[in-house]
Design a protein around this motif. Structure first.
Motif, PDB file in Angstrom:
ATOM      1  N   ASN A  20      65.298 -87.707  16.430  1.00  0.00           N
ATOM      2  CA  ASN A  20      64.589 -86.476  16.788  1.00  0.00           C
ATOM      3  C   ASN A  20      65.281 -85.843  17.990  1.00  0.00           C
ATOM      4  N   THR A  21      65.890 -84.669  17.795  1.00  0.00           N
ATOM      5  CA  THR A  21      66.771 -84.082  18.808  1.00  0.00           C
ATOM      6  C   THR A  21      66.432 -82.622  19.052  1.00  0.00           C
ATOM      7  N   THR A  22      66.342 -82.251  20.333  1.00  0.00           N
ATOM      8  CA  THR A  22      66.095 -80.866  20.738  1.00  0.00           C
ATOM      9  C   THR A  22      67.221 -80.429  21.662  1.00  0.00           C
ATOM     10  N   LEU A  23      67.770 -79.247  21.432  1.00  0.00           N
ATOM     11  CA  LEU A  23      68.832 -78.709  22.269  1.00  0.00           C
ATOM     12  C   LEU A  23      68.252 -77.708  23.254  1.00  0.00           C
ATOM     13  N   ILE A  24      68.661 -77.818  24.529  1.00  0.00           N
ATOM     14  CA  ILE A  24      68.257 -76.855  25.543  1.00  0.00           C
ATOM     15  C   ILE A  24      69.505 -76.352  26.265  1.00  0.00           C
ATOM     16  N   THR A  25      69.402 -75.201  26.911  1.00  0.00           N
ATOM     17  CA  THR A  25      70.512 -74.714  27.722  1.00  0.00           C
ATOM     18  C   THR A  25      70.546 -75.486  29.034  1.00  0.00           C
ATOM     19  N   ASP A  26      71.685 -75.416  29.722  1.00  0.00           N
ATOM     20  CA  ASP A  26      71.820 -76.149  30.978  1.00  0.00           C
ATOM     21  C   ASP A  26      70.768 -75.729  32.000  1.00  0.00           C
ATOM     22  N   PHE A  86      65.157 -87.058  21.962  1.00  0.00           N
ATOM     23  CA  PHE A  86      66.118 -86.609  22.962  1.00  0.00           C
ATOM     24  C   PHE A  86      66.071 -85.097  23.140  1.00  0.00           C
ATOM     25  N   HIS A  87      66.170 -84.689  24.401  1.00  0.00           N
ATOM     26  CA  HIS A  87      66.460 -83.305  24.756  1.00  0.00           C
ATOM     27  C   HIS A  87      67.886 -83.304  25.318  1.00  0.00           C
ATOM     28  N   CYS A  88      68.747 -82.479  24.762  1.00  0.00           N
ATOM     29  CA  CYS A  88      70.159 -82.464  25.134  1.00  0.00           C
ATOM     30  C   CYS A  88      70.518 -81.131  25.775  1.00  0.00           C
ATOM     31  N   THR A  89      71.058 -81.176  26.980  1.00  0.00           N
ATOM     32  CA  THR A  89      71.605 -79.942  27.551  1.00  0.00           C
ATOM     33  C   THR A  89      72.864 -79.568  26.779  1.00  0.00           C
ATOM     34  N   GLU A  90      73.120 -78.273  26.659  1.00  0.00           N
ATOM     35  CA  GLU A  90      74.284 -77.854  25.876  1.00  0.00           C
ATOM     36  C   GLU A  90      75.605 -78.171  26.576  1.00  0.00           C
ATOM     37  N   THR A  91      75.599 -78.181  27.903  1.00  0.00           N
ATOM     38  CA  THR A  91      76.738 -78.598  28.723  1.00  0.00           C
ATOM     39  C   THR A  91      77.925 -77.640  28.652  1.00  0.00           C
ATOM     40  N   ARG A  92      77.832 -76.577  29.387  1.00  0.00           N
ATOM     41  CA  ARG A  92      78.952 -75.644  29.548  1.00  0.00           C
ATOM     42  C   ARG A  92      80.079 -76.303  30.338  1.00  0.00           C
ATOM     43  N   PRO A  93      81.353 -75.887  30.170  1.00  0.00           N
ATOM     44  CA  PRO A  93      81.789 -74.807  29.286  1.00  0.00           C
ATOM     45  C   PRO A  93      82.218 -75.264  27.891  1.00  0.00           C
ATOM     46  N   TYR A  94      82.283 -76.572  27.639  1.00  0.00           N
ATOM     47  CA  TYR A  94      82.752 -77.021  26.322  1.00  0.00           C
ATOM     48  C   TYR A  94      81.637 -77.326  25.348  1.00  0.00           C
ATOM     49  N   LEU A  95      80.400 -77.258  25.822  1.00  0.00           N
ATOM     50  CA  LEU A  95      79.228 -77.483  24.979  1.00  0.00           C
ATOM     51  C   LEU A  95      79.237 -78.862  24.326  1.00  0.00           C
ATOM     52  N   GLN A  96      79.670 -79.885  25.089  1.00  0.00           N
ATOM     53  CA  GLN A  96      79.686 -81.239  24.528  1.00  0.00           C
ATOM     54  C   GLN A  96      78.282 -81.723  24.176  1.00  0.00           C
ATOM     55  N   GLY A  97      77.310 -81.313  24.978  1.00  0.00           N
ATOM     56  CA  GLY A  97      75.949 -81.727  24.681  1.00  0.00           C
ATOM     57  C   GLY A  97      75.447 -81.170  23.368  1.00  0.00           C
ATOM     58  N   ALA A  98      75.835 -79.945  23.072  1.00  0.00           N
ATOM     59  CA  ALA A  98      75.422 -79.319  21.821  1.00  0.00           C
ATOM     60  C   ALA A  98      76.246 -79.820  20.645  1.00  0.00           C
ATOM     61  N   ARG A  99      77.564 -79.774  20.811  1.00  0.00           N
ATOM     62  CA  ARG A  99      78.448 -80.045  19.675  1.00  0.00           C
ATOM     63  C   ARG A  99      78.665 -81.535  19.411  1.00  0.00           C
ATOM     64  N   LEU A 100      78.549 -82.353  20.464  1.00  0.00           N
ATOM     65  CA  LEU A 100      78.808 -83.782  20.308  1.00  0.00           C
ATOM     66  C   LEU A 100      77.513 -84.596  20.361  1.00  0.00           C
ATOM     67  N   THR A 101      76.760 -84.463  21.466  1.00  0.00           N
ATOM     68  CA  THR A 101      75.547 -85.274  21.609  1.00  0.00           C
ATOM     69  C   THR A 101      74.503 -84.918  20.559  1.00  0.00           C
ATOM     70  N   ALA A 102      74.108 -83.665  20.527  1.00  0.00           N
ATOM     71  CA  ALA A 102      73.042 -83.274  19.603  1.00  0.00           C
ATOM     72  C   ALA A 102      73.472 -83.510  18.156  1.00  0.00           C
ATOM     73  N   ALA A 103      74.715 -83.168  17.840  1.00  0.00           N
ATOM     74  CA  ALA A 103      75.192 -83.343  16.466  1.00  0.00           C
ATOM     75  C   ALA A 103      75.209 -84.814  16.069  1.00  0.00           C
ATOM     76  N   THR A 104      75.623 -85.683  16.996  1.00  0.00           N
ATOM     77  CA  THR A 104      75.690 -87.109  16.679  1.00  0.00           C
ATOM     78  C   THR A 104      74.299 -87.711  16.552  1.00  0.00           C
ATOM     79  N   LEU A 105      73.396 -87.343  17.459  1.00  0.00           N
ATOM     80  CA  LEU A 105      72.022 -87.838  17.353  1.00  0.00           C
ATOM     81  C   LEU A 105      71.394 -87.406  16.030  1.00  0.00           C
ATOM     82  N   ALA A 106      71.621 -86.160  15.635  1.00  0.00           N
ATOM     83  CA  ALA A 106      71.094 -85.691  14.353  1.00  0.00           C
ATOM     84  C   ALA A 106      71.723 -86.464  13.195  1.00  0.00           C
ATOM     85  N   GLU A 107      73.034 -86.735  13.310  1.00  0.00           N
ATOM     86  CA  GLU A 107      73.716 -87.528  12.277  1.00  0.00           C
ATOM     87  C   GLU A 107      73.091 -88.909  12.148  1.00  0.00           C
TER      88      GLU A 107
END
Length: 329
Positions: A199-205, A174-195
């Motif tokens: 295989n997870t990659t974070l990108i900016t919007d 997965f490539h996850c956009t960080e998703t401004r302004p709350y960064l759900q993609g970074a803090r929720l999606t990417a974190a959960t996939l890693a949990e």
């Protein structure tokens, strides 16, 4: 495969409803205790929980309303008022209305608390079961080894996509956009996939189109807060731009939703929530005094940019969503 913590982030207890505060997750795991319907409503409005979180919060808030109603001269009116308050918290997503209706579907005025609790538990079980089906159908559309681009946080849909792939013997990255302004993609999606060990990659919007152009991605897959009967997909702001870029680079876009909204014939029938512009006026701890903010929380992707709408009854072309209801038992 075990469920991650965000799959069980709203809990009913004897002393209230506990909601995992997604605003500070994953740095901290803090639970907000709500002892009344009004406190749950404010927690939803304040983004303590998002995506399917408000659905579960509304289910259990209706149990709080039932507990409160036994002291009211008109318990049914009290329950209806509570439901209206909860539905009004986030107008674009129709999950809240579904939660209220199913919590009240078993109402028995001789046992208000017991019957509403039974309705809420029914709603909890149905949502989880439907999400499992939805995840499995989405996994079927993706080849083994697929690289998936996500946007925002798809909640149980995403969790069940990963679990469905695992049951099918497939592995996705997965490539996850960080998703401004709350960064759900970074803090929720990417974190959960890693949990979950994915295989997870974070990108900016702003990187989404470039990543699609590089041919790194096999499919764009997002949730949908609502899908209209004519195939418009309403989801977190930014989905539209990714869908347009995906089509430009011949990448399919699969939108996940349990069911199209039979009460929304077209996009004109869906209210788009606008949040305070101030919510976008800070990034990396830096504010911008004297600048106005503009924040439509959702955008609308026309059906011509949507490859399939994946539901708990399978995948449908956007122009064929009426077929979903022809399959009703």
């Amino acid at each position: 495969m075990e469920l991650p913590i965000l799959a069980d982030s709203v809990r009913l207890a004897d002393d209230g409803v506990y909601i995992l505060d997604r605003r500070v997750f994953p740095e901290r795991r803090e639970w907000v205790r709500c002892t009344s319907v009004e406190e749950v409503a404010r927690a939803i409005e304040d983004m303590v929980t998002q995506s399917s979180g408000p659905y579960f919060a509304a289910l259990w808030a209706m149990v709080l309303a039932a507990r409160e109603s036994v002291h009211s001269p008109d318990p049914r009116a009290h329950l209806e008022c509570a439901g209206e308050r909860l539905i009004a918290t986030r107008p674009t997503n129709n999950h809240l209305g579904k939660a209220v209706r199913i919590a009240l579907s078993t109402l028995d005025e001789s046992d208000i608390v017991g019957s509403v609790t039974a309705g809420a538990r029914l709603g909890d079980g149905q949502y989880r079961s439907n999400s499992r089906a939805l995840g499995a159908f989405t996994a079927e559309l993706l080849p083994d080894g697929a690289a998936v681009l996500t946007h925002c946080w798809a909640d149980l849909y995403l969790v069940e996509l990963v679990r469905g792939a695992d049951r099918a013997g497939k592995t996705f990255s997965f490539h996850c956009t960080e998703t401004r302004p709350y960064l759900q993609g970074a803090r929720l999606t990417a974190a959960t996939l890693a949990e979950m060990g994915v295989n997870t990659t974070l990108i900016t919007d702003g990187m989404g189109a470039a990543v699609l152009a590089e041919k790194r991605i096999d499919a764009l897959v997002t949730a949908a807060d609502r899908v209209t009967m004519d195939g418009h997909v309403i989801n977190k702001i930014g989905t539209l731009g990714l869908a347009i870029a995906a089509q430009a680079y011949e990448v399919p876009f699969f939108a996940m939703v349990q069911a199209p909204d039979r009460f929304a014939p077209s996009a004109a029938d869906v209210p788009i929530e606008y949040r305070a512009g101030a919510e976008v006026l800070a990034a990396a701890g830096v504010g911008y005094p004297g600048v106005r903010g503009h924040y439509p929380a959702f955008d609308v992707t026309p059906p011509r940019f949507v490859t399939k709408v994946v539901t708990d009854r399978g995948a449908f072309n956007p122009s064929k969503l009426a077929d979903y209801y022809q399959e009703e038992p």
